[in-house]
Design a protein around this motif. Structure first.
Motif, PDB file in Angstrom:
ATOM      1  N   ASP A 152       0.816  -1.214   0.000  1.00 42.26           N
ATOM      2  CA  ASP A 152       0.000   0.000   0.000  1.00 42.26           C
ATOM      3  C   ASP A 152       0.854   1.270   0.000  1.00 42.26           C
ATOM      4  OD1 ASP A 152      -2.356  -1.580   0.106  1.00 42.26           O
ATOM      5  OD2 ASP A 152      -2.123  -1.764   2.279  1.00 42.26           O
ATOM      6  N   GLY A 153       1.948   1.237  -0.737  1.00 44.24           N
ATOM      7  CA  GLY A 153       2.799   2.404  -0.867  1.00 44.24           C
ATOM      8  C   GLY A 153       3.678   2.697   0.335  1.00 44.24           C
ATOM      9  N   ARG A 154       3.717   1.786   1.280  1.00 45.62           N
ATOM     10  CA  ARG A 154       4.521   1.989   2.487  1.00 45.62           C
ATOM     11  C   ARG A 154       5.543   0.869   2.631  1.00 45.62           C
ATOM     12  NH1 ARG A 154       2.819   6.072   5.442  1.00 45.62           N
ATOM     13  NH2 ARG A 154       0.642   6.688   5.386  1.00 45.62           N
ATOM     14  N   LEU A 155       6.748   1.268   2.999  1.00 49.92           N
ATOM     15  CA  LEU A 155       7.804   0.307   3.264  1.00 49.92           C
ATOM     16  C   LEU A 155       7.567  -0.270   4.649  1.00 49.92           C
ATOM     17  CD1 LEU A 155      10.331  -0.713   1.779  1.00 49.92           C
ATOM     18  CD2 LEU A 155      11.646   0.945   3.096  1.00 49.92           C
ATOM     19  N   GLY A 156       7.362  -1.574   4.710  1.00 48.75           N
ATOM     20  CA  GLY A 156       7.145  -2.241   5.987  1.00 48.75           C
ATOM     21  C   GLY A 156       8.461  -2.652   6.597  1.00 48.75           C
ATOM     22  N   GLU A 157       8.479  -3.840   7.153  1.00 44.74           N
ATOM     23  CA  GLU A 157       9.670  -4.329   7.840  1.00 44.74           C
ATOM     24  C   GLU A 157      10.869  -4.377   6.889  1.00 44.74           C
ATOM     25  OE1 GLU A 157      11.359  -8.202  10.274  1.00 44.74           O
ATOM     26  OE2 GLU A 157       9.508  -8.391   9.137  1.00 44.74           O
ATOM     27  N   VAL A 158      11.978  -3.807   7.345  1.00 44.30           N
ATOM     28  CA  VAL A 158      13.248  -3.905   6.641  1.00 44.30           C
ATOM     29  C   VAL A 158      14.124  -4.802   7.498  1.00 44.30           C
ATOM     30  CG1 VAL A 158      15.291  -2.667   5.854  1.00 44.30           C
ATOM     31  CG2 VAL A 158      13.035  -1.622   5.597  1.00 44.30           C
ATOM     32  N   ARG A 159      14.636  -5.857   6.897  1.00 46.29           N
ATOM     33  CA  ARG A 159      15.383  -6.856   7.666  1.00 46.29           C
ATOM     34  C   ARG A 159      16.804  -6.989   7.139  1.00 46.29           C
ATOM     35  NH1 ARG A 159      14.487 -13.119   7.778  1.00 46.29           N
ATOM     36  NH2 ARG A 159      15.956 -13.611   9.416  1.00 46.29           N
ATOM     37  N   LEU A 160      17.771  -6.891   8.058  1.00 47.77           N
ATOM     38  CA  LEU A 160      19.177  -7.108   7.729  1.00 47.77           C
ATOM     39  C   LEU A 160      19.482  -8.587   7.871  1.00 47.77           C
ATOM     40  CD1 LEU A 160      21.997  -5.844   7.131  1.00 47.77           C
ATOM     41  CD2 LEU A 160      22.322  -5.802   9.612  1.00 47.77           C
ATOM     42  N   HIS A 161      20.079  -9.167   6.833  1.00 45.93           N
ATOM     43  CA  HIS A 161      20.437 -10.591   6.835  1.00 45.93           C
ATOM     44  C   HIS A 161      21.961 -10.719   6.890  1.00 45.93           C
ATOM     45  CE1 HIS A 161      16.354 -11.919   5.614  1.00 45.93           C
ATOM     46  NE2 HIS A 161      16.343 -10.722   5.059  1.00 45.93           N
ATOM     47  N   ASN A 162      22.428 -11.523   7.820  1.00 42.38           N
ATOM     48  CA  ASN A 162      23.843 -11.837   7.914  1.00 42.38           C
ATOM     49  C   ASN A 162      24.116 -13.114   7.166  1.00 42.38           C
ATOM     50  OD1 ASN A 162      24.159  -9.660   9.676  1.00 42.38           O
ATOM     51  ND2 ASN A 162      23.835 -10.917  11.483  1.00 42.38           N
ATOM     52  N   LEU A 163      25.133 -13.121   6.367  1.00 45.50           N
ATOM     53  CA  LEU A 163      25.523 -14.324   5.621  1.00 45.50           C
ATOM     54  C   LEU A 163      26.582 -15.080   6.409  1.00 45.50           C
ATOM     55  CD1 LEU A 163      25.586 -12.652   2.154  1.00 45.50           C
ATOM     56  CD2 LEU A 163      24.222 -14.656   2.729  1.00 45.50           C
ATOM     57  N   PRO A 164      26.561 -16.418   6.301  1.00 43.23           N
ATOM     58  CA  PRO A 164      27.595 -17.192   6.981  1.00 43.23           C
ATOM     59  C   PRO A 164      28.959 -16.938   6.350  1.00 43.23           C
ATOM     60  CG  PRO A 164      26.239 -18.621   5.604  1.00 43.23           C
ATOM     61  CD  PRO A 164      25.628 -17.247   5.558  1.00 43.23           C
ATOM     62  N   PRO A 165      30.028 -17.139   7.102  1.00 50.07           N
ATOM     63  CA  PRO A 165      31.375 -16.967   6.536  1.00 50.07           C
ATOM     64  C   PRO A 165      31.564 -17.871   5.318  1.00 50.07           C
ATOM     65  CG  PRO A 165      31.486 -17.287   8.903  1.00 50.07           C
ATOM     66  CD  PRO A 165      30.064 -17.552   8.500  1.00 50.07           C
ATOM     67  N   ARG A 166      32.310 -17.377   4.346  1.00 44.35           N
ATOM     68  CA  ARG A 166      32.605 -18.181   3.151  1.00 44.35           C
ATOM     69  C   ARG A 166      33.540 -19.313   3.542  1.00 44.35           C
ATOM     70  NH1 ARG A 166      33.692 -13.133  -0.361  1.00 44.35           N
ATOM     71  NH2 ARG A 166      35.740 -13.398   0.523  1.00 44.35           N
ATOM     72  N   SER A 167      33.349 -20.433   2.884  1.00 48.04           N
ATOM     73  CA  SER A 167      34.251 -21.562   3.141  1.00 48.04           C
ATOM     74  C   SER A 167      35.268 -21.693   2.028  1.00 48.04           C
ATOM     75  CB  SER A 167      33.454 -22.849   3.271  1.00 48.04           C
ATOM     76  OG  SER A 167      32.602 -23.022   2.163  1.00 48.04           O
TER      77      SER A 167
END
Length: 167
Positions: A152-167
């Motif tokens: 509805d034209g509004r930005l809702g939840e903004v979530r930061l995602h952490n990635l696991p360390p590269r192997s």
């Protein structure tokens, strides 16, 4: 509407490939925003092929081939929410005021360059979002990206995602 915000992928200089988790997010998103520093045209092609819709710019590390295909600033309106994407916004000090003056007709500004996640509001109500980098964490504890919901034209939840360390 599901949004994915990424920047500073730096493939193949900082990582050989994009993380699988990030590519799954590209597939799931309705709109993917990329705030520059792709480095490799093949990465742009890959993300573009997998995206339903891609809104992207070039960054300071992107050469002529990427600059021919991408603008320095991209703007899009989604559900009456006005987005702008740019790679670099300058130093953190005074960022909100500078960006409010430079992008007065913007509700959400997506930017990159620092590899440091950022989420703030300017005095005019504009939301400033930097997803960090999914491949080069620099001084951050994790490589990161953002997802958000738009309804509805509004930005809702903004979530930061952490990635696991590269192997």
């Amino acid at each position: 509407m599901r949004l994915l915000l990424i920047a500073d992928t730096h493939v193949p200089k900082r990582a050989r490939v994009l993380p699988a988790q990030l590519l799954d997010e590209v597939d799931a998103a309705d709109v993917v925003f990329h705030a520059g520093d792709w480095v490799d045209v093949a990465t742009l092609d890959l993300v573009q092929e997998r995206s339903r819709r891609l809104v992207a710019v070039y960054g300071n590390n992107d050469g002529p081939a990427l600059r021919e295909r991408l603008p320095s600033v991209a703007r899009v309106e989604l559900e009456s929410c006005r987005f702008a994407v740019v790679h670099e916004t300058g130093s953190a000090k005074g960022r909100e005021q500078r960006c409010a003056a430079q992008f007065p007709d913007t509700d959400v500004l997506v930017f990159g360059h620092s590899h440091i996640p950022w989420d703030s509001h300017a005095s005019n109500g504009m939301r400033l979002l930097n997803p960090g980098s999914p491949t080069d964490r620099r001084r951050q504890p994790y490589a990161t990206y953002l997802t958000a919901e738009l309804a509805d034209g509004r930005l809702g939840e903004v979530r930061l995602h952490n990635l696991p360390p590269r192997s």
